[in-house]
Every structure is written in structure tokens, then in C-alpha cells.
Scaffold this active site. Structure first.
Site, PDB file in Angstrom:
ATOM      1  NE  ARG A   1      -4.245  -1.555   0.241  1.00  0.00           N
ATOM      2  CZ  ARG A   1      -4.381  -2.607  -0.575  1.00  0.00           C
ATOM      3  NH1 ARG A   1      -3.462  -2.873  -1.489  1.00  0.00           N
ATOM      4  NH2 ARG A   1      -5.450  -3.380  -0.492  1.00  0.00           N
TER       5      ARG A   1
ATOM      6  CD  GLU B   1      -3.382   3.240  -5.103  1.00  0.00           C
ATOM      7  OE1 GLU B   1      -4.394   2.544  -5.296  1.00  0.00           O
ATOM      8  OE2 GLU B   1      -2.309   2.773  -4.721  1.00  0.00           O
TER       9      GLU B   1
ATOM     10  CG  HIS C   1      -3.650  -0.673  -6.691  1.00  0.00           C
ATOM     11  ND1 HIS C   1      -3.973  -0.080  -5.481  1.00  0.00           N
ATOM     12  CD2 HIS C   1      -3.578  -2.003  -6.429  1.00  0.00           C
ATOM     13  CE1 HIS C   1      -4.110  -1.012  -4.555  1.00  0.00           C
ATOM     14  NE2 HIS C   1      -3.871  -2.198  -5.115  1.00  0.00           N
TER      15      HIS C   1
HETATM   16  P1  NAP Z   1      -0.248 -11.677   4.563  1.00  0.00           P
HETATM   17  O1  NAP Z   1      -0.138 -13.082   4.112  1.00  0.00           O
HETATM   18  O2  NAP Z   1      -1.090 -11.358   5.747  1.00  0.00           O
HETATM   19  O3  NAP Z   1       1.239 -11.132   4.783  1.00  0.00           O
HETATM   20  C1  NAP Z   1       1.543  -9.962   5.455  1.00  0.00           C
HETATM   21  C2  NAP Z   1       2.840 -10.187   6.218  1.00  0.00           C
HETATM   22  O4  NAP Z   1       3.219  -8.961   6.838  1.00  0.00           O
HETATM   23  C3  NAP Z   1       2.684 -11.238   7.324  1.00  0.00           C
HETATM   24  O5  NAP Z   1       3.724 -12.184   7.183  1.00  0.00           O
HETATM   25  C4  NAP Z   1       2.829 -10.419   8.608  1.00  0.00           C
HETATM   26  O6  NAP Z   1       3.519 -11.101   9.649  1.00  0.00           O
HETATM   27  C5  NAP Z   1       3.653  -9.255   8.146  1.00  0.00           C
HETATM   28  N1  NAP Z   1       3.473  -8.078   8.982  1.00  0.00           N
HETATM   29  C6  NAP Z   1       2.324  -7.510   9.370  1.00  0.00           C
HETATM   30  N2  NAP Z   1       2.564  -6.412  10.102  1.00  0.00           N
HETATM   31  C7  NAP Z   1       3.909  -6.306  10.192  1.00  0.00           C
HETATM   32  C8  NAP Z   1       4.780  -5.391  10.820  1.00  0.00           C
HETATM   33  N3  NAP Z   1       4.294  -4.347  11.524  1.00  0.00           N
HETATM   34  N4  NAP Z   1       6.114  -5.589  10.713  1.00  0.00           N
HETATM   35  C9  NAP Z   1       6.586  -6.641  10.011  1.00  0.00           C
HETATM   36  N5  NAP Z   1       5.823  -7.543   9.380  1.00  0.00           N
HETATM   37  C10 NAP Z   1       4.499  -7.370   9.478  1.00  0.00           C
HETATM   38  O7  NAP Z   1      -0.810 -10.747   3.394  1.00  0.00           O
HETATM   39  P2  NAP Z   1      -0.578 -10.899   1.827  1.00  0.00           P
HETATM   40  O8  NAP Z   1      -1.672 -11.711   1.235  1.00  0.00           O
HETATM   41  O9  NAP Z   1       0.826 -11.276   1.590  1.00  0.00           O
HETATM   42  O10 NAP Z   1      -0.842  -9.375   1.383  1.00  0.00           O
HETATM   43  C11 NAP Z   1      -0.004  -8.352   1.883  1.00  0.00           C
HETATM   44  C12 NAP Z   1      -0.510  -6.988   1.481  1.00  0.00           C
HETATM   45  O11 NAP Z   1      -0.299  -6.791   0.096  1.00  0.00           O
HETATM   46  C13 NAP Z   1      -2.018  -6.784   1.639  1.00  0.00           C
HETATM   47  O12 NAP Z   1      -2.360  -6.412   2.970  1.00  0.00           O
HETATM   48  C14 NAP Z   1      -2.336  -5.687   0.647  1.00  0.00           C
HETATM   49  O13 NAP Z   1      -2.267  -4.428   1.268  1.00  0.00           O
HETATM   50  C15 NAP Z   1      -1.202  -5.805  -0.358  1.00  0.00           C
HETATM   51  N6  NAP Z   1      -1.700  -6.230  -1.678  1.00  0.00           N
HETATM   52  C16 NAP Z   1      -1.518  -5.390  -2.737  1.00  0.00           C
HETATM   53  C17 NAP Z   1      -1.946  -5.784  -3.984  1.00  0.00           C
HETATM   54  C18 NAP Z   1      -1.756  -4.891  -5.184  1.00  0.00           C
HETATM   55  O14 NAP Z   1      -2.615  -4.870  -6.060  1.00  0.00           O
HETATM   56  N7  NAP Z   1      -0.632  -4.192  -5.286  1.00  0.00           N
HETATM   57  C19 NAP Z   1      -2.586  -7.016  -4.175  1.00  0.00           C
HETATM   58  C20 NAP Z   1      -2.736  -7.840  -3.073  1.00  0.00           C
HETATM   59  C21 NAP Z   1      -2.293  -7.445  -1.824  1.00  0.00           C
HETATM   60  P3  NAP Z   1       2.974 -12.486  10.322  1.00  0.00           P
HETATM   61  O15 NAP Z   1       3.239 -13.538   9.303  1.00  0.00           O
HETATM   62  O16 NAP Z   1       3.792 -12.628  11.535  1.00  0.00           O
HETATM   63  O17 NAP Z   1       1.511 -12.234  10.574  1.00  0.00           O
END
Ligand code: NAP
Length: 324
Positions: free
Chosen positions: A237, A266, A285
Site C-alpha cells: 500500500r 490513488e 495498482h
Molecule cells: P499476509 O499473508 O497477511 O502477509 C503480510 C505479512 O506482513 C505477514 O507475514 C505479517 O507477519 C507481516 N506483517 C504484518 N505487520 C507487520 C509489521 N508491523 N512488521 C513486520 N511484518 C508485518 O498478506 P498478503 O496476502 O501477503 O498481502 C499483503 C498486502 O499486500 C495486503 O495487505 C495488501 O495491502 C497488499 N496487496 C496489494 C496488492 C496490489 O494490487 N498491489 C494485491 C494484493 C495485496 P505475520 O506472518 O507474523 O503475521
């Protein structure tokens, strides 16, 4: 009486038909706001909402007294007040997993495009500037064998890391809330404190969710730790990065380049210098924006809302507490 579902996004005809078998379906098309009588009328009947074309505000929740479930067509839900929904007993569902690999592809496209200056040089060719063979001023940087620093090592972070480690012989470092021993074993990934990762990585790829603790996680102090040849990739984000600090770092050779799919605002304001900068690849995006993946995300949202309103557990439920 049939329950009502408001649809705010695009669904295929078969997804519509599936919903209509079970529910009274109301379509609302953008632009939408709460002053529109048809929006208020739809909300007053709604048990479920699919899509995120309307901000979930206290006013919206007041206008929707029967609401039981919201299915956002995204994995991120930083723009949705989860605690308020939980207090009201409203389920929030999202679409993890089905977009992981596509979003990781977008991340890797940005790694390749920034390192090899793909967009800049393609524009150069289009402009008819290729008159003789190119020299070092237009050379890029290697990707193969470099160090990839993942900030956030969840589903998408791990998928980017797999591409880097298995496809490009990259050493993977990660900084994440919890350790990931299975991935350390699978990919030889090593966990680092954020500051150490920034110092060591050639590519810093951000995949943490936007939360109070990750807003502006990467700012001026963090850019100063990166290598001058370092490249920042953001597919999470926009607000995880301090954009003004990024612009300063890119303009002053603090870092080499940035590949950005997401921005603090955005669509990106026309005032933003970022898309004009030769060392930036800016995308609108598109992380999950393929036909196949957007269809799978819409299907997941339909499945989530159907299960939630039929009294079953949705496939991807953010606020589990509501079901306890
Ligand atoms: P996810 O599986 O929940 O992965 C997020 C990771 O971040 C988890 O491993 C979590 O740790 C870690 N985390 C959370 N807070 C943290 C902090 N303060 N410090 C360090 N690590 C932290 O989510 P995902 O499916 O990979 O998606 C991640 C993000 O990508 C989404 O939330 C979304 O905003 C973004 N996204 C963007 C697009 C796009 O179109 N560009 C598409 C999809 C997603 P733990 O494993 O310990 O919980």
C-alpha cells in the site's frame, strides 16, 4: 423473505446468476455516495455488500440496519473499520490466496523493469533515439544472484521470494513480525531486523499490510540505510512508504530506482513527480489485475457472501470473533 445483497463491483454473468439463485441482488454503479436516495434505499434492505465502492463509515452502517456481511474484493482491508464491524456483529470477508501469485508476478515485473530500465529504454526506442549501440549510460543492473530483501513475508512476500530464490538465484532476506522457519529451510531465506535488511539488500520489496504500525515504515532514515544502487519495490500500500522522502531519495541518488504499484493517493495526482521520473516505474495498482485473478477474486467474494448469509462460515473471514 429473500435476503438482499448489494453488488458494487464487476461480476461475471455466471456469478450474477449464482447470487440471484439465493438472494435479491441490487446493483449500484459508481460514482456513489450516501446522499443518493437509491443508495440509501438499497442500504436499508441490504444483508450483504460485495465490493468496496462505498466507504464503510458510521453513516453507512446506520443506513444499513440489517447488514450481516461485507465481502471486499481484495486481500487488504486497511480502508475498512474492522473493530466497528465486529462490534456490530458484521462479518468482513476478503480474498487472500487467489491473488497471491499474480501479485507476486507484478512485484517481479517491477524488479525486472527497474533493474533493466525496461520502460525507460523502450520509450527511448519509441522516440527514435536508437541511432547507435548503447553505452554504459544506459546499462542497467543485474537481478540474477543479487540480494532480495522482503519487508513482510506473508503469502505474497513468500511468493516473490520463491521467484527470486528459485528463478534468479537470489539470496533472500526478510523482515517480518514472526519468523518463517519453513521458508528459511525451503529458500535459504534469512530473517533480519529491518535496518539490517535495508543495509544489505539490493532490492527492497514491500509486502506488509497497511496498519498503524506500518504507516511510513520506510522513510528518510530508512532510505539513507539503503545502498545507493538499491531499488525499492512497493506492491503493498502506498502509505507504507513516506512518498516525499522517496521522491527526495530518488532525486538525490540516495537510492537508484523505485518500482511502484501503489501510492499514498490513488489514482495518482497529476501533480506527483513520480511517474515522470526516469528512475521510477509507476503502475496503476495492477497487482492482481489479470482476467483470471480478478474473476477468481469476484468468485471468492460471491462464495464468501453466500456462505455468510446462509449461516455458514465464509472461506476467508477477517473478523473470526463474529462467528464465535
Ligand atoms: P499476509 O499473508 O497477511 O502477509 C503480510 C505479512 O506482513 C505477514 O507475514 C505479517 O507477519 C507481516 N506483517 C504484518 N505487520 C507487520 C509489521 N508491523 N512488521 C513486520 N511484518 C508485518 O498478506 P498478503 O496476502 O501477503 O498481502 C499483503 C498486502 O499486500 C495486503 O495487505 C495488501 O495491502 C497488499 N496487496 C496489494 C496488492 C496490489 O494490487 N498491489 C494485491 C494484493 C495485496 P505475520 O506472518 O507474523 O503475521
Amino acid at each position: 423473505m429473500q435476503k438482499s445483497v448489494i453488488v458494487l463491483g464487476r461480476l461475471s454473468s455466471s456469478q450474477w446468476a449464482e447470487l440471484e439463485q439465493h438472494f435479491h441482488v441490487l446493483e449500484l454503479t459508481k460514482p456513489l455516495n450516501l446522499t443518493q436516495p437509491e443508495v440509501l434505499a438499497a442500504l436499508s434492505q441490504a444483508h450483504g455488500i460485495i465490493g468496496s465502492g462505498l466507504a464503510i463509515t458510521p453513516q453507512l452502517l446506520d443506513a444499513a440496519p440489517n447488514l450481516k456481511a461485507i465481502a471486499t474484493v481484495s486481500v487488504g482491508y486497511d480502508n475498512i473499520p474492522v473493530d466497528e464491524l465486529t462490534q456490530l456483529g458484521i462479518m468482513l470477508c476478503n480474498t487472500p490466496d487467489v491473488l497471491t501469485e499474480t501479485t507476486a508476478d507484478t512485484g517481479f515485473a517491477l524488479i525486472m523493469a527497474t533493474a533493466r530500465r525496461v520502460v525507460e529504454l523502450a520509450e527511448w526506442v519509441k522516440a527514435g533515439k536508437w541511432q547507435t549501440s548503447i553505452g554504459p549510460a544506459l546499462f542497467g543492473s543485474d537481478v540474477y544472484g543479487k540480494t532480495l530483501g522482503m519487508v513482510g513475508f506473508g503469502r505474497i512476500g513468500q511468493a516473490v521470494a520463491r521467484r527470486g530464490a528459485l528463478g534468479f538465484g537470489m539470496q533472500v532476506l526478510y523482515s517480518n513480525a514472526s519468523p518463517k522457519p519453513a521458508l528459511e529451510k525451503e529458500l535459504g531465506a534469512q530473517r533480519r531486523e529491518l535496518n539490517e535488511l535495508l543495509t544489505e539488500a539490493d532490492f527492497v520489496c514491500v509486502t506488509v499490510p497497511l496498519t498503524a504500525s506500518t504507516e511510513h515504515l520506510i522513510g528518510a532514515d530508512e532510505f539513507a540505510l539503503m545502498k545507493p544502487s538499491g531499488i525499492l519495490i512497493n506492491i503493498a500500500r502506498g502509505k507504507v512508504i513516506d512518498e516525499n522522502a522517496l521522491i527526495h531519495a530518488l532525486n538525490n541518488n540516495v537510492i537508484q530506482a523505485a518500482g511502484l504499484d501503489v501510492f499514498a493517493q490513488e489514482p495518482l495526482s497529476t501533480d506527483s513527480p513520480l511517474p515522470q521520473m526516469s528512475n521510477v516505474v509507476a503502475l496503476p495498482h495492477i497487482g492482481s489485475a489479470t482476467h483470471e485473478t480478478r474473476d477468481a477474486m469476484a468468485q471468492r467474494a460471491v462464495d464468501n457472501i453466500r456462505l455468510a448469509l446462509q449461516g455458514e462460515r465464509p472461506i476467508s473471514l477477517v473478523n473470526e470473533e463474529v462467528c464465535r
